[in-house]
Design an enzyme around this catalytic site. Structure first.
Site, mmCIF file in Angstrom:
data_model
loop_
_atom_site.group_PDB
_atom_site.id
_atom_site.type_symbol
_atom_site.label_atom_id
_atom_site.label_comp_id
_atom_site.label_asym_id
_atom_site.label_seq_id
_atom_site.Cartn_x
_atom_site.Cartn_y
_atom_site.Cartn_z
ATOM 1 N N CYS A 1 65.903 -41.161 -44.605
ATOM 2 C CA CYS A 1 65.074 -42.207 -45.218
ATOM 3 C C CYS A 1 65.509 -42.549 -46.637
ATOM 4 O O CYS A 1 65.032 -43.529 -47.217
ATOM 5 C CB CYS A 1 63.614 -41.779 -45.215
ATOM 6 N N HIS B 1 59.761 -45.990 -50.343
ATOM 7 C CA HIS B 1 59.974 -45.800 -48.905
ATOM 8 C C HIS B 1 58.611 -45.842 -48.219
ATOM 9 O O HIS B 1 57.654 -45.220 -48.685
ATOM 10 C CB HIS B 1 60.662 -44.450 -48.686
ATOM 11 N N ASN C 1 57.044 -46.434 -40.221
ATOM 12 C CA ASN C 1 58.105 -45.888 -41.069
ATOM 13 C C ASN C 1 59.453 -46.146 -40.401
ATOM 14 O O ASN C 1 59.767 -45.537 -39.386
ATOM 15 C CB ASN C 1 57.839 -44.377 -41.240
HETATM 16 C C1 COA Z 1 51.949 -36.921 -40.528
HETATM 17 C C2 COA Z 1 50.710 -36.951 -41.406
HETATM 18 C C3 COA Z 1 50.089 -38.340 -41.372
HETATM 19 C C4 COA Z 1 49.704 -35.981 -40.840
HETATM 20 O O1 COA Z 1 48.565 -35.970 -41.664
HETATM 21 P P1 COA Z 1 47.968 -34.590 -42.191
HETATM 22 O O2 COA Z 1 46.759 -34.916 -42.955
HETATM 23 O O3 COA Z 1 49.065 -33.838 -42.909
HETATM 24 O O4 COA Z 1 47.582 -33.922 -40.830
HETATM 25 P P2 COA Z 1 47.842 -32.422 -40.321
HETATM 26 O O5 COA Z 1 49.163 -32.339 -39.655
HETATM 27 O O6 COA Z 1 47.556 -31.443 -41.428
HETATM 28 O O7 COA Z 1 46.721 -32.317 -39.248
HETATM 29 C C5 COA Z 1 45.323 -32.376 -39.611
HETATM 30 C C6 COA Z 1 44.482 -32.390 -38.365
HETATM 31 O O8 COA Z 1 44.652 -33.635 -37.680
HETATM 32 C C7 COA Z 1 45.037 -33.396 -36.316
HETATM 33 N N1 COA Z 1 45.956 -34.439 -35.903
HETATM 34 C C8 COA Z 1 47.303 -34.455 -36.023
HETATM 35 N N2 COA Z 1 47.780 -35.601 -35.518
HETATM 36 C C9 COA Z 1 46.724 -36.315 -35.087
HETATM 37 C C10 COA Z 1 46.564 -37.573 -34.492
HETATM 38 N N3 COA Z 1 47.617 -38.366 -34.242
HETATM 39 N N4 COA Z 1 45.336 -38.011 -34.206
HETATM 40 C C11 COA Z 1 44.257 -37.262 -34.460
HETATM 41 N N5 COA Z 1 44.323 -36.043 -35.017
HETATM 42 C C12 COA Z 1 45.545 -35.583 -35.326
HETATM 43 C C13 COA Z 1 45.692 -32.037 -36.342
HETATM 44 O O9 COA Z 1 45.634 -31.454 -35.064
HETATM 45 C C14 COA Z 1 44.851 -31.307 -37.361
HETATM 46 O O10 COA Z 1 43.666 -30.872 -36.753
HETATM 47 P P3 COA Z 1 43.024 -29.428 -37.102
HETATM 48 O O11 COA Z 1 42.714 -29.497 -38.569
HETATM 49 O O12 COA Z 1 41.828 -29.359 -36.197
HETATM 50 O O13 COA Z 1 44.104 -28.442 -36.775
HETATM 51 C C15 COA Z 1 51.045 -36.577 -42.858
HETATM 52 O O14 COA Z 1 51.342 -35.214 -42.955
HETATM 53 C C16 COA Z 1 52.190 -37.360 -43.398
HETATM 54 O O15 COA Z 1 52.183 -38.580 -43.453
HETATM 55 N N6 COA Z 1 53.221 -36.659 -43.884
HETATM 56 C C17 COA Z 1 54.381 -37.290 -44.409
HETATM 57 C C18 COA Z 1 55.213 -37.742 -43.284
HETATM 58 C C19 COA Z 1 56.354 -38.523 -43.725
HETATM 59 O O16 COA Z 1 56.233 -39.293 -44.625
HETATM 60 N N7 COA Z 1 57.448 -38.335 -43.049
HETATM 61 C C20 COA Z 1 58.593 -39.093 -43.223
HETATM 62 C C21 COA Z 1 59.272 -38.801 -44.465
HETATM 63 S S1 COA Z 1 60.705 -39.651 -44.367
#
Ligand code: COA
Length: 329
Positions: A121, A254, A285
Protein backbone atom coordinates in the site's frame (compact mmCIF):
# COMPACT_ATOMS: atom_id res chain seq x y z
CA UNK A 1 40.35 10.12 -15.04
CA UNK A 2 37.00 10.86 -13.37
CA UNK A 3 33.95 9.49 -15.15
CA UNK A 4 31.08 11.70 -16.25
CA UNK A 5 27.96 11.69 -14.05
CA UNK A 6 24.39 12.51 -15.04
CA UNK A 7 22.76 15.77 -14.05
CA UNK A 8 19.06 16.37 -14.06
CA UNK A 9 16.43 19.01 -13.63
CA UNK A 10 16.52 21.11 -10.43
CA UNK A 11 13.04 19.90 -9.48
CA UNK A 12 10.23 17.61 -10.58
CA UNK A 13 6.44 17.82 -10.47
CA UNK A 14 3.36 15.78 -11.28
CA UNK A 15 2.15 16.68 -14.78
CA UNK A 16 -1.00 14.57 -15.01
CA UNK A 17 -3.03 11.96 -13.12
CA UNK A 18 -5.41 9.22 -14.28
CA UNK A 19 -7.39 6.43 -12.67
CA UNK A 20 -9.53 3.43 -13.40
CA UNK A 21 -11.84 1.77 -10.88
CA UNK A 22 -13.22 -1.74 -10.78
CA UNK A 23 -16.54 -1.62 -12.65
CA UNK A 24 -18.58 -3.73 -10.22
CA UNK A 25 -20.06 -1.92 -7.22
CA UNK A 26 -20.34 -4.22 -4.19
CA UNK A 27 -22.25 -2.60 -1.34
CA UNK A 28 -22.19 -3.72 2.28
CA UNK A 29 -25.53 -5.52 1.89
CA UNK A 30 -24.03 -7.73 -0.84
CA UNK A 31 -20.84 -8.18 1.21
CA UNK A 32 -22.98 -9.44 4.08
CA UNK A 33 -24.29 -12.25 1.87
CA UNK A 34 -20.66 -13.47 1.74
CA UNK A 35 -19.49 -12.85 5.33
CA UNK A 36 -21.25 -12.72 8.69
CA UNK A 37 -21.33 -8.96 9.29
CA UNK A 38 -23.57 -5.90 9.00
CA UNK A 39 -23.63 -2.64 7.08
CA UNK A 40 -23.62 -0.79 10.40
CA UNK A 41 -20.52 -2.63 11.73
CA UNK A 42 -18.52 -2.13 8.52
CA UNK A 43 -19.42 1.56 8.25
CA UNK A 44 -18.79 2.26 11.90
CA UNK A 45 -15.37 0.46 11.95
CA UNK A 46 -14.06 1.64 8.58
CA UNK A 47 -16.33 4.18 6.84
CA UNK A 48 -16.77 1.82 3.86
CA UNK A 49 -20.25 1.95 2.27
CA UNK A 50 -19.37 0.09 -0.92
CA UNK A 51 -16.28 -1.12 -2.75
CA UNK A 52 -15.35 -1.51 -6.40
CA UNK A 53 -14.32 -4.88 -7.78
CA UNK A 54 -12.83 -5.62 -11.19
CA UNK A 55 -15.13 -7.37 -13.64
CA UNK A 56 -13.83 -10.40 -15.56
CA UNK A 57 -12.82 -8.23 -18.52
CA UNK A 58 -10.68 -5.98 -16.27
CA UNK A 59 -7.17 -7.41 -15.99
CA UNK A 60 -4.06 -6.04 -14.24
CA UNK A 61 -2.75 -5.04 -17.68
CA UNK A 62 -5.97 -3.40 -18.89
CA UNK A 63 -6.50 -1.42 -15.68
CA UNK A 64 -2.89 -0.24 -15.34
CA UNK A 65 -2.82 0.72 -19.02
CA UNK A 66 -6.18 2.54 -18.79
CA UNK A 67 -5.06 4.69 -15.85
CA UNK A 68 -1.65 5.37 -17.41
CA UNK A 69 -3.12 6.39 -20.76
CA UNK A 70 -5.28 9.04 -19.06
CA UNK A 71 -2.31 10.31 -17.01
CA UNK A 72 -0.17 10.69 -20.15
CA UNK A 73 -2.94 12.45 -22.11
CA UNK A 74 -3.50 14.91 -19.26
CA UNK A 75 0.22 15.55 -18.76
CA UNK A 76 0.51 17.26 -22.14
CA UNK A 77 3.58 15.27 -23.19
CA UNK A 78 3.89 12.85 -26.05
CA UNK A 79 3.87 9.20 -24.95
CA UNK A 80 7.30 8.75 -26.57
CA UNK A 81 8.77 11.14 -23.98
CA UNK A 82 8.14 8.69 -21.11
CA UNK A 83 11.56 7.18 -20.43
CA UNK A 84 10.85 5.25 -17.21
CA UNK A 85 7.89 3.27 -15.86
CA UNK A 86 7.62 2.37 -12.16
CA UNK A 87 4.65 0.12 -11.47
CA UNK A 88 3.73 -0.81 -7.93
CA UNK A 89 1.56 -3.87 -7.53
CA UNK A 90 1.00 -7.05 -5.54
CA UNK A 91 -1.59 -8.23 -8.05
CA UNK A 92 0.57 -9.29 -11.00
CA UNK A 93 0.36 -13.08 -10.87
CA UNK A 94 3.63 -13.74 -12.65
CA UNK A 95 7.19 -13.64 -11.31
CA UNK A 96 8.42 -12.32 -14.67
CA UNK A 97 8.32 -10.52 -17.02
CA UNK A 98 7.18 -7.50 -15.05
CA UNK A 99 3.80 -5.86 -15.64
CA UNK A 100 5.62 -2.55 -16.19
CA UNK A 101 7.22 -3.75 -19.45
CA UNK A 102 3.87 -5.02 -20.72
CA UNK A 103 2.16 -1.72 -19.90
CA UNK A 104 4.95 0.17 -21.70
CA UNK A 105 4.45 -2.01 -24.77
CA UNK A 106 0.65 -1.75 -24.67
CA UNK A 107 0.90 2.06 -24.51
CA UNK A 108 3.34 2.13 -27.43
CA UNK A 109 6.06 3.83 -25.36
CA UNK A 110 9.54 4.07 -26.81
CA UNK A 111 11.23 1.21 -24.88
CA UNK A 112 11.57 3.02 -21.54
CA UNK A 113 13.26 1.65 -18.41
CA UNK A 114 10.47 -0.34 -16.76
CA UNK A 115 10.25 -2.14 -13.43
CA UNK A 116 7.68 -3.38 -10.92
CA UNK A 117 7.92 -2.31 -7.29
CA UNK A 118 6.75 -4.40 -4.34
CA UNK A 119 5.85 -2.05 -1.51
CA UNK A 120 2.17 -2.95 -1.06
CA UNK A 121 0.00 0.00 0.00
CA UNK A 122 3.03 2.33 0.19
CA UNK A 123 4.05 1.53 -3.39
CA UNK A 124 2.67 4.60 -5.12
CA UNK A 125 4.41 7.00 -2.71
CA UNK A 126 7.62 4.95 -3.04
CA UNK A 127 7.29 5.39 -6.81
CA UNK A 128 6.78 9.15 -6.53
CA UNK A 129 9.93 9.47 -4.40
CA UNK A 130 11.96 7.37 -6.84
CA UNK A 131 10.65 9.25 -9.89
CA UNK A 132 11.58 12.57 -8.29
CA UNK A 133 15.10 11.28 -7.59
CA UNK A 134 15.52 9.84 -11.10
CA UNK A 135 14.53 13.13 -12.70
CA UNK A 136 16.69 15.29 -10.46
CA UNK A 137 19.66 12.94 -10.97
CA UNK A 138 19.21 13.01 -14.76
CA UNK A 139 18.51 9.26 -15.07
CA UNK A 140 15.06 9.89 -16.56
CA UNK A 141 13.02 12.87 -17.76
CA UNK A 142 9.39 11.76 -17.67
CA UNK A 143 8.47 8.94 -15.33
CA UNK A 144 5.16 7.10 -15.37
CA UNK A 145 4.30 5.97 -11.83
CA UNK A 146 1.44 3.47 -11.56
CA UNK A 147 -0.29 1.78 -8.63
CA UNK A 148 -2.44 -1.21 -9.63
CA UNK A 149 -4.32 -3.69 -7.45
CA UNK A 150 -6.98 -6.32 -7.93
CA UNK A 151 -7.23 -7.44 -4.32
CA UNK A 152 -10.69 -9.01 -4.69
CA UNK A 153 -8.92 -11.91 -6.42
CA UNK A 154 -6.66 -12.43 -3.38
CA UNK A 155 -9.20 -11.91 -0.62
CA UNK A 156 -9.84 -14.60 1.98
CA UNK A 157 -13.64 -14.70 1.99
CA UNK A 158 -13.53 -17.11 4.91
CA UNK A 159 -12.10 -14.29 7.08
CA UNK A 160 -14.77 -11.80 8.08
CA UNK A 161 -12.09 -9.64 9.72
CA UNK A 162 -10.58 -8.61 6.35
CA UNK A 163 -12.86 -9.62 3.46
CA UNK A 164 -14.94 -6.41 3.45
CA UNK A 165 -11.95 -4.06 3.22
CA UNK A 166 -10.58 -4.36 -0.27
CA UNK A 167 -11.29 -2.71 -3.62
CA UNK A 168 -9.77 -2.91 -7.11
CA UNK A 169 -8.30 -0.06 -9.15
CA UNK A 170 -5.37 1.55 -10.87
CA UNK A 171 -4.02 5.08 -10.56
CA UNK A 172 -1.14 6.71 -12.43
CA UNK A 173 0.79 9.96 -12.66
CA UNK A 174 3.39 11.32 -15.04
CA UNK A 175 6.21 13.12 -13.22
CA UNK A 176 8.48 15.41 -15.23
CA UNK A 177 11.07 18.17 -14.88
CA UNK A 178 10.14 21.47 -13.25
CA UNK A 179 11.70 24.86 -12.53
CA UNK A 180 9.94 25.00 -9.14
CA UNK A 181 9.66 22.32 -6.42
CA UNK A 182 6.69 20.00 -7.03
CA UNK A 183 7.64 16.94 -4.96
CA UNK A 184 8.75 17.42 -1.35
CA UNK A 185 11.30 15.30 0.53
CA UNK A 186 10.11 11.76 1.18
CA UNK A 187 9.80 10.34 4.70
CA UNK A 188 9.94 6.57 4.33
CA UNK A 189 11.06 3.36 5.98
CA UNK A 190 10.32 -0.25 6.80
CA UNK A 191 9.74 -2.61 9.75
CA UNK A 192 10.75 -6.06 8.51
CA UNK A 193 10.32 -7.40 12.05
CA UNK A 194 6.57 -6.99 11.46
CA UNK A 195 6.52 -9.01 8.21
CA UNK A 196 3.90 -11.33 9.73
CA UNK A 197 1.34 -8.57 10.31
CA UNK A 198 0.07 -8.51 6.69
CA UNK A 199 1.11 -11.40 4.46
CA UNK A 200 0.22 -14.01 1.86
CA UNK A 201 1.42 -17.60 1.49
CA UNK A 202 4.47 -18.38 -0.66
CA UNK A 203 3.53 -19.49 -4.19
CA UNK A 204 5.58 -22.72 -3.93
CA UNK A 205 3.68 -23.66 -0.75
CA UNK A 206 0.43 -22.83 -2.50
CA UNK A 207 1.30 -24.99 -5.48
CA UNK A 208 2.21 -27.87 -3.17
CA UNK A 209 -1.08 -27.61 -1.26
CA UNK A 210 -3.29 -26.51 -4.16
CA UNK A 211 -4.53 -23.52 -2.12
CA UNK A 212 -4.30 -20.08 -3.73
CA UNK A 213 -2.41 -17.46 -1.67
CA UNK A 214 -4.77 -15.01 0.06
CA UNK A 215 -4.36 -11.92 2.22
CA UNK A 216 -3.90 -12.42 5.98
CA UNK A 217 -3.83 -9.48 8.34
CA UNK A 218 -3.67 -8.74 12.04
CA UNK A 219 -5.99 -5.75 11.55
CA UNK A 220 -5.71 -4.43 15.05
CA UNK A 221 -1.89 -4.33 14.95
CA UNK A 222 -1.99 -2.46 11.63
CA UNK A 223 -4.50 -0.05 13.11
CA UNK A 224 -2.36 0.70 16.18
CA UNK A 225 0.80 1.15 14.05
CA UNK A 226 -1.01 3.48 11.66
CA UNK A 227 -2.45 5.77 14.32
CA UNK A 228 0.88 6.00 16.19
CA UNK A 229 4.05 5.74 14.04
CA UNK A 230 2.40 6.55 10.70
CA UNK A 231 0.56 9.58 12.07
CA UNK A 232 3.95 10.79 13.35
CA UNK A 233 5.69 10.16 9.99
CA UNK A 234 2.90 12.03 8.21
CA UNK A 235 3.59 15.08 10.36
CA UNK A 236 7.32 14.69 9.55
CA UNK A 237 6.60 14.68 5.80
CA UNK A 238 4.68 17.93 6.11
CA UNK A 239 7.48 19.46 8.14
CA UNK A 240 10.13 18.19 5.68
CA UNK A 241 8.39 20.15 2.91
CA UNK A 242 8.69 23.29 5.03
CA UNK A 243 4.93 23.71 5.41
CA UNK A 244 2.83 24.40 8.47
CA UNK A 245 -0.59 22.71 8.76
CA UNK A 246 -2.22 26.03 7.78
CA UNK A 247 -0.24 26.10 4.54
CA UNK A 248 -1.50 22.71 3.40
CA UNK A 249 -4.48 22.55 1.00
CA UNK A 250 -5.20 18.84 0.64
CA UNK A 251 -4.57 15.63 2.63
CA UNK A 252 -4.71 12.30 0.76
CA UNK A 253 -3.74 9.48 3.13
CA UNK A 254 -3.79 5.86 1.96
CA UNK A 255 -7.46 4.89 2.06
CA UNK A 256 -7.20 2.09 4.64
CA UNK A 257 -9.79 3.11 7.21
CA UNK A 258 -11.60 6.39 7.95
CA UNK A 259 -10.81 5.98 11.64
CA UNK A 260 -7.08 5.89 10.82
CA UNK A 261 -7.55 9.10 8.79
CA UNK A 262 -9.38 10.68 11.76
CA UNK A 263 -6.50 9.78 14.10
CA UNK A 264 -3.97 11.27 11.69
CA UNK A 265 -5.98 14.48 11.46
CA UNK A 266 -5.92 14.77 15.23
CA UNK A 267 -2.12 14.34 15.32
CA UNK A 268 -1.56 16.75 12.43
CA UNK A 269 -3.95 19.32 13.87
CA UNK A 270 -4.97 20.38 10.36
CA UNK A 271 -7.30 23.40 10.05
CA UNK A 272 -10.79 22.91 8.56
CA UNK A 273 -9.59 24.58 5.35
CA UNK A 274 -7.62 21.44 4.44
CA UNK A 275 -9.66 19.14 2.17
CA UNK A 276 -9.36 15.49 3.25
CA UNK A 277 -9.92 12.48 0.99
CA UNK A 278 -12.56 9.98 2.13
CA UNK A 279 -12.52 8.00 -1.10
CA UNK A 280 -12.59 4.74 0.88
CA UNK A 281 -16.34 5.17 1.40
CA UNK A 282 -17.10 4.17 -2.19
CA UNK A 283 -13.90 2.38 -3.17
CA UNK A 284 -12.65 0.24 -0.29
CA UNK A 285 -8.90 -0.12 0.24
CA UNK A 286 -7.23 -0.41 -3.17
CA UNK A 287 -3.68 -0.55 -1.76
CA UNK A 288 -1.09 1.00 -4.13
CA UNK A 289 -3.88 2.52 -6.25
CA UNK A 290 -5.71 4.33 -3.45
CA UNK A 291 -3.75 7.62 -3.36
CA UNK A 292 -3.65 8.40 -7.12
CA UNK A 293 -7.28 7.32 -7.59
CA UNK A 294 -8.35 9.62 -4.74
CA UNK A 295 -6.19 12.41 -6.20
CA UNK A 296 -7.89 12.12 -9.59
CA UNK A 297 -11.33 12.12 -8.03
CA UNK A 298 -10.63 15.23 -5.90
CA UNK A 299 -9.39 17.13 -8.96
CA UNK A 300 -12.35 16.00 -11.07
CA UNK A 301 -14.93 16.95 -8.44
CA UNK A 302 -13.31 20.36 -7.88
CA UNK A 303 -12.63 19.62 -4.17
CA UNK A 304 -8.94 20.12 -4.97
CA UNK A 305 -7.39 22.23 -7.69
CA UNK A 306 -4.26 22.39 -9.77
CA UNK A 307 -1.39 23.97 -7.84
CA UNK A 308 -2.67 22.89 -4.41
CA UNK A 309 -0.16 21.49 -1.92
CA UNK A 310 -1.22 17.92 -1.10
CA UNK A 311 0.21 15.70 1.64
CA UNK A 312 0.17 12.04 0.58
CA UNK A 313 1.18 8.96 2.57
CA UNK A 314 1.04 5.22 1.94
CA UNK A 315 1.58 2.42 4.49
CA UNK A 316 1.07 -1.32 4.57
CA UNK A 317 2.50 -4.82 4.27
CA UNK A 318 6.19 -5.07 5.01
CA UNK A 319 5.60 -3.13 7.07
CA UNK A 320 6.54 -0.17 4.86
CA UNK A 321 5.57 3.47 4.57
CA UNK A 322 6.34 6.52 2.44
CA UNK A 323 4.92 10.04 2.42
CA UNK A 324 5.62 13.43 0.90
CA UNK A 325 4.00 16.72 -0.09
CA UNK A 326 3.27 17.13 -3.81
CA UNK A 327 1.89 20.01 -5.86
CA UNK A 328 -1.26 18.82 -7.64
CA UNK A 329 -1.22 18.86 -11.46
C1 COA B 1 -9.94 -4.57 10.13
C2 COA B 1 -10.49 -3.64 11.19
C3 COA B 1 -11.60 -2.78 10.59
C4 COA B 1 -11.10 -4.47 12.28
O1 COA B 1 -11.59 -3.62 13.29
P1 COA B 1 -11.20 -3.87 14.81
O2 COA B 1 -11.91 -2.87 15.61
O3 COA B 1 -9.69 -3.90 14.92
O4 COA B 1 -11.83 -5.28 15.03
P2 COA B 1 -11.21 -6.58 15.74
O5 COA B 1 -10.46 -7.39 14.74
O6 COA B 1 -10.48 -6.19 17.00
O7 COA B 1 -12.52 -7.32 16.12
C5 COA B 1 -13.45 -6.76 17.07
C6 COA B 1 -14.68 -7.62 17.14
O8 COA B 1 -15.42 -7.50 15.92
C7 COA B 1 -15.65 -8.81 15.36
N1 COA B 1 -15.60 -8.71 13.91
C8 COA B 1 -14.51 -8.83 13.11
N2 COA B 1 -14.89 -8.67 11.83
C9 COA B 1 -16.21 -8.44 11.83
C10 COA B 1 -17.17 -8.19 10.84
N3 COA B 1 -16.82 -8.12 9.54
N4 COA B 1 -18.43 -7.97 11.18
C11 COA B 1 -18.82 -8.01 12.47
N5 COA B 1 -17.97 -8.25 13.48
C12 COA B 1 -16.68 -8.46 13.16
C13 COA B 1 -14.54 -9.66 15.91
O9 COA B 1 -14.92 -11.01 15.90
C14 COA B 1 -14.39 -9.11 17.31
O10 COA B 1 -15.39 -9.64 18.13
P3 COA B 1 -15.09 -10.07 19.66
O11 COA B 1 -14.67 -8.79 20.33
O12 COA B 1 -16.40 -10.64 20.12
O13 COA B 1 -13.97 -11.07 19.56
C15 COA B 1 -9.40 -2.73 11.76
O14 COA B 1 -8.52 -3.47 12.57
C16 COA B 1 -8.61 -2.04 10.70
O15 COA B 1 -9.13 -1.31 9.87
N6 COA B 1 -7.28 -2.21 10.73
C17 COA B 1 -6.43 -1.63 9.76
C18 COA B 1 -6.51 -2.43 8.52
C19 COA B 1 -5.77 -1.82 7.43
O16 COA B 1 -5.79 -0.64 7.29
N7 COA B 1 -5.16 -2.66 6.64
C20 COA B 1 -4.54 -2.28 5.47
C21 COA B 1 -3.31 -1.55 5.70
S1 COA B 1 -2.63 -1.39 4.18
Amino acid sequence: MAIRASQGSPYSRILGVGGERGKRVVDNAEMCTIIDSSDEWIQQRTGIIERRWATDDQTPLSMATGAARKAIERSGIDASQVDAVLLSTVSHMRQFPSLAVQVADELGLDHPAAVDLSAACAGFCYGVAMADSLIRAGSAHHVLVIGLEILSRQTNFADRGTAFLFGDGAGAVVIGPSETPGVGPVVWGSRGEDADVIWTEYWDEALATGKKPVIHMAGNKVFKWAISEIAEKTAEALDAAGLTPAELDVFIPHQANNRITDAMLKRLDLPDSVVVSRDIKHMGNSSAASVPIAMESMLESGEAKSGDNALIIGFGAGLVFAGQVVVLP
